[in-house]
Design a protein around this motif. Structure first.
Motif, PDB file in Angstrom:
ATOM      1  N   PRO A   1      44.621  26.032  97.542  1.00 33.88           N
ATOM      2  CA  PRO A   1      44.593  26.949  98.694  1.00 33.88           C
ATOM      3  C   PRO A   1      44.008  26.311  99.913  1.00 33.88           C
ATOM      4  O   PRO A   1      44.345  26.312 100.963  1.00 33.88           O
ATOM      5  CB  PRO A   1      43.559  28.001  98.263  1.00 33.88           C
ATOM      6  CG  PRO A   1      43.762  28.079  96.652  1.00 33.88           C
ATOM      7  CD  PRO A   1      44.092  26.611  96.187  1.00 33.88           C
ATOM      8  N   GLY A   2      43.143  25.272  99.631  1.00 34.34           N
ATOM      9  CA  GLY A   2      42.787  24.384 100.652  1.00 34.34           C
ATOM     10  C   GLY A   2      43.568  23.095 101.121  1.00 34.34           C
ATOM     11  O   GLY A   2      42.947  22.436 102.199  1.00 34.34           O
ATOM     12  N   ALA A   3      44.421  22.892 100.528  1.00 32.44           N
ATOM     13  CA  ALA A   3      45.420  21.960 100.905  1.00 32.44           C
ATOM     14  C   ALA A   3      46.608  22.228 101.698  1.00 32.44           C
ATOM     15  O   ALA A   3      46.389  22.977 102.634  1.00 32.44           O
ATOM     16  CB  ALA A   3      45.615  21.188  99.514  1.00 32.44           C
ATOM     17  N   TYR A   4      47.779  21.717 100.933  1.00 31.95           N
ATOM     18  CA  TYR A   4      48.943  22.166 101.760  1.00 31.95           C
ATOM     19  C   TYR A   4      49.989  22.949 100.731  1.00 31.95           C
ATOM     20  O   TYR A   4      50.882  22.418 100.596  1.00 31.95           O
ATOM     21  CB  TYR A   4      49.677  21.017 102.426  1.00 31.95           C
ATOM     22  CG  TYR A   4      48.756  20.253 103.043  1.00 31.95           C
ATOM     23  CD1 TYR A   4      48.440  20.326 104.482  1.00 31.95           C
ATOM     24  CD2 TYR A   4      48.170  18.968 102.540  1.00 31.95           C
ATOM     25  CE1 TYR A   4      47.410  19.642 105.307  1.00 31.95           C
ATOM     26  CE2 TYR A   4      47.103  18.117 103.284  1.00 31.95           C
ATOM     27  CZ  TYR A   4      46.938  18.413 104.590  1.00 31.95           C
ATOM     28  OH  TYR A   4      45.825  17.826 105.333  1.00 31.95           O
ATOM     29  N   PRO A   5      49.709  24.037 100.350  1.00 25.61           N
ATOM     30  CA  PRO A   5      50.566  24.842  99.432  1.00 25.61           C
ATOM     31  C   PRO A   5      51.718  25.387 100.204  1.00 25.61           C
ATOM     32  O   PRO A   5      52.934  25.297  99.443  1.00 25.61           O
ATOM     33  CB  PRO A   5      49.698  26.002  98.801  1.00 25.61           C
ATOM     34  CG  PRO A   5      48.649  26.134  99.692  1.00 25.61           C
ATOM     35  CD  PRO A   5      48.386  24.868 100.383  1.00 25.61           C
ATOM     36  N   ALA A   6      51.927  25.347 101.345  1.00 25.16           N
ATOM     37  CA  ALA A   6      53.124  26.015 102.136  1.00 25.16           C
ATOM     38  C   ALA A   6      54.292  24.933 101.864  1.00 25.16           C
ATOM     39  O   ALA A   6      55.401  25.079 102.129  1.00 25.16           O
ATOM     40  CB  ALA A   6      52.721  26.187 103.368  1.00 25.16           C
ATOM     41  N   PHE A   7      53.728  23.641 102.034  1.00 26.79           N
ATOM     42  CA  PHE A   7      54.706  22.613 101.546  1.00 26.79           C
ATOM     43  C   PHE A   7      55.006  22.188 100.216  1.00 26.79           C
ATOM     44  O   PHE A   7      56.096  22.103  99.978  1.00 26.79           O
ATOM     45  CB  PHE A   7      54.089  21.368 102.600  1.00 26.79           C
ATOM     46  CG  PHE A   7      55.308  20.012 102.277  1.00 26.79           C
ATOM     47  CD1 PHE A   7      56.371  19.691 102.921  1.00 26.79           C
ATOM     48  CD2 PHE A   7      54.696  19.295 101.354  1.00 26.79           C
ATOM     49  CE1 PHE A   7      57.190  18.757 102.549  1.00 26.79           C
ATOM     50  CE2 PHE A   7      55.430  17.868 100.955  1.00 26.79           C
ATOM     51  CZ  PHE A   7      56.699  17.996 101.828  1.00 26.79           C
ATOM     52  N   PHE A   8      53.764  21.907  99.562  1.00 25.30           N
ATOM     53  CA  PHE A   8      54.224  21.423  98.040  1.00 25.30           C
ATOM     54  C   PHE A   8      54.626  22.342  97.183  1.00 25.30           C
ATOM     55  O   PHE A   8      55.460  22.029  96.293  1.00 25.30           O
ATOM     56  CB  PHE A   8      52.808  20.943  97.601  1.00 25.30           C
ATOM     57  CG  PHE A   8      52.505  19.604  98.028  1.00 25.30           C
ATOM     58  CD1 PHE A   8      53.134  18.628  97.807  1.00 25.30           C
ATOM     59  CD2 PHE A   8      51.473  19.452  99.106  1.00 25.30           C
ATOM     60  CE1 PHE A   8      52.802  17.407  98.232  1.00 25.30           C
ATOM     61  CE2 PHE A   8      51.239  18.302  99.635  1.00 25.30           C
ATOM     62  CZ  PHE A   8      51.912  17.271  99.480  1.00 25.30           C
ATOM     63  N   MET A   9      54.492  23.775  97.265  1.00 28.49           N
ATOM     64  CA  MET A   9      55.125  24.860  96.586  1.00 28.49           C
ATOM     65  C   MET A   9      56.493  24.860  96.519  1.00 28.49           C
ATOM     66  O   MET A   9      57.288  24.801  95.328  1.00 28.49           O
ATOM     67  CB  MET A   9      54.628  26.099  96.727  1.00 28.49           C
ATOM     68  CG  MET A   9      53.313  26.438  96.100  1.00 28.49           C
ATOM     69  SD  MET A   9      52.764  28.171  96.299  1.00 28.49           S
ATOM     70  CE  MET A   9      51.122  27.793  95.523  1.00 28.49           C
ATOM     71  N   PRO A  10      57.321  24.975  97.723  1.00 29.73           N
ATOM     72  CA  PRO A  10      58.806  24.756  97.649  1.00 29.73           C
ATOM     73  C   PRO A  10      59.110  23.516  97.447  1.00 29.73           C
ATOM     74  O   PRO A  10      60.013  23.407  97.018  1.00 29.73           O
ATOM     75  CB  PRO A  10      58.970  25.212  99.283  1.00 29.73           C
ATOM     76  CG  PRO A  10      57.667  25.112 100.107  1.00 29.73           C
ATOM     77  CD  PRO A  10      56.614  25.440  99.079  1.00 29.73           C
ATOM     78  N   TYR A  11      58.475  22.398  97.793  1.00 29.08           N
ATOM     79  CA  TYR A  11      58.672  21.041  97.751  1.00 29.08           C
ATOM     80  C   TYR A  11      58.961  20.839  95.953  1.00 29.08           C
ATOM     81  O   TYR A  11      60.176  20.017  95.553  1.00 29.08           O
ATOM     82  CB  TYR A  11      57.699  20.126  98.021  1.00 29.08           C
ATOM     83  CG  TYR A  11      57.725  18.741  97.708  1.00 29.08           C
ATOM     84  CD1 TYR A  11      58.518  17.849  98.266  1.00 29.08           C
ATOM     85  CD2 TYR A  11      56.614  18.296  96.768  1.00 29.08           C
ATOM     86  CE1 TYR A  11      58.594  16.490  97.923  1.00 29.08           C
ATOM     87  CE2 TYR A  11      56.805  16.796  96.480  1.00 29.08           C
ATOM     88  CZ  TYR A  11      57.836  16.125  97.132  1.00 29.08           C
ATOM     89  OH  TYR A  11      57.580  14.596  96.694  1.00 29.08           O
TER      90      TYR A  11
END
Length: 203
Positions: free
Chosen positions: A124-134
């Motif tokens: 949550p404190g990192a970049y899940p909006a990028f890495f989840m779909p990535y």
């Protein structure tokens, strides 16, 4: 000839990918289980002969795949034909980006590119909006590309209806695997504590 080399290269890469995905699914049993398996099979794929060959295959796969896509711009017809091109293009992006990140982590950052290296960006404190779909799209793209390729290779042995259903089933399987792996690394099934050296945000 280029198509035959592309398929031969794909076989070697697929062997690694399927073992790699199995390794990620083992994370359902805990981080330790995932890392223990990875440590054992690293002796094979990081071998001084195997790793350069694998990297060369990936680079060849990206180059030959993009060549096929460019040659057939505007010529593809039907869902599966287009899906093969789109999934191949995404895999080319993912291979280059992901392998570059792994090599950077190993050589420049000096970290062990294990479970925590992949999981760090999903917190949550990192970049899940990028890495989840990535990560999700990478697994889906692999199964889609494989399904479309097999559908074409087996077109004279099975009916279009059977091939379409099998290809669609492979895509759904890829999506289920992707969601499971990403959820596991995100901490959906147990708390994931990221060591300080891997933090990409607030840990």
């Amino acid at each position: 000839m280029l198509h035959k080399l592309h398929r031969a290269s794909a076989l070697l890469i697929s062997l690694y990918i399927l073992v790699h995905l199995a390794n990620h699914l083992l994370a359902l049993g805990g981080v330790e289980e995932h890392i223990a398996f990875m440590d054992s099979y690293r002796n094979i794929y990081r071998n001084a002969l195997v790793e350069p060959l694998l990297l060369a295959c990936v680079l060849f796969q990206v180059g030959s795949g993009m060549t096929f896509i460019i040659r057939r711009i505007g010529q593809r017809r039907g869902f599966f034909d287009r899906a093969q091109a789109v999934s191949g293009a995404y895999l080319a992006f993912f291979f280059l980006f992901h392998i570059g990140a792994i090599l950077y982590g190993r050589t420049v950052q000096g970290v062990d590119t294990n479970f925590f290296f992949a999981a760090a960006g999903l917190q949550p404190g990192a970049y899940p909006a990028f890495f989840m779909p990535y990560y999700t799209l990478a697994v889906v793209a692999y199964f889609t590309h494989l399904a479309c390729a097999l559908r074409w290779l087996l077109r004279r042995r099975f009916t279009p209806r059977v091939l379409d259903r099998a290809a669609a089933g492979a895509m759904v399987l890829g999506l289920l695997l992707a969601v499971t792996v990403v959820a596991t690394f995100s901490g959906a099934f147990y708390p994931v504590e990221i060591p300080a050296e891997y933090c990409l945000g607030d840990c």
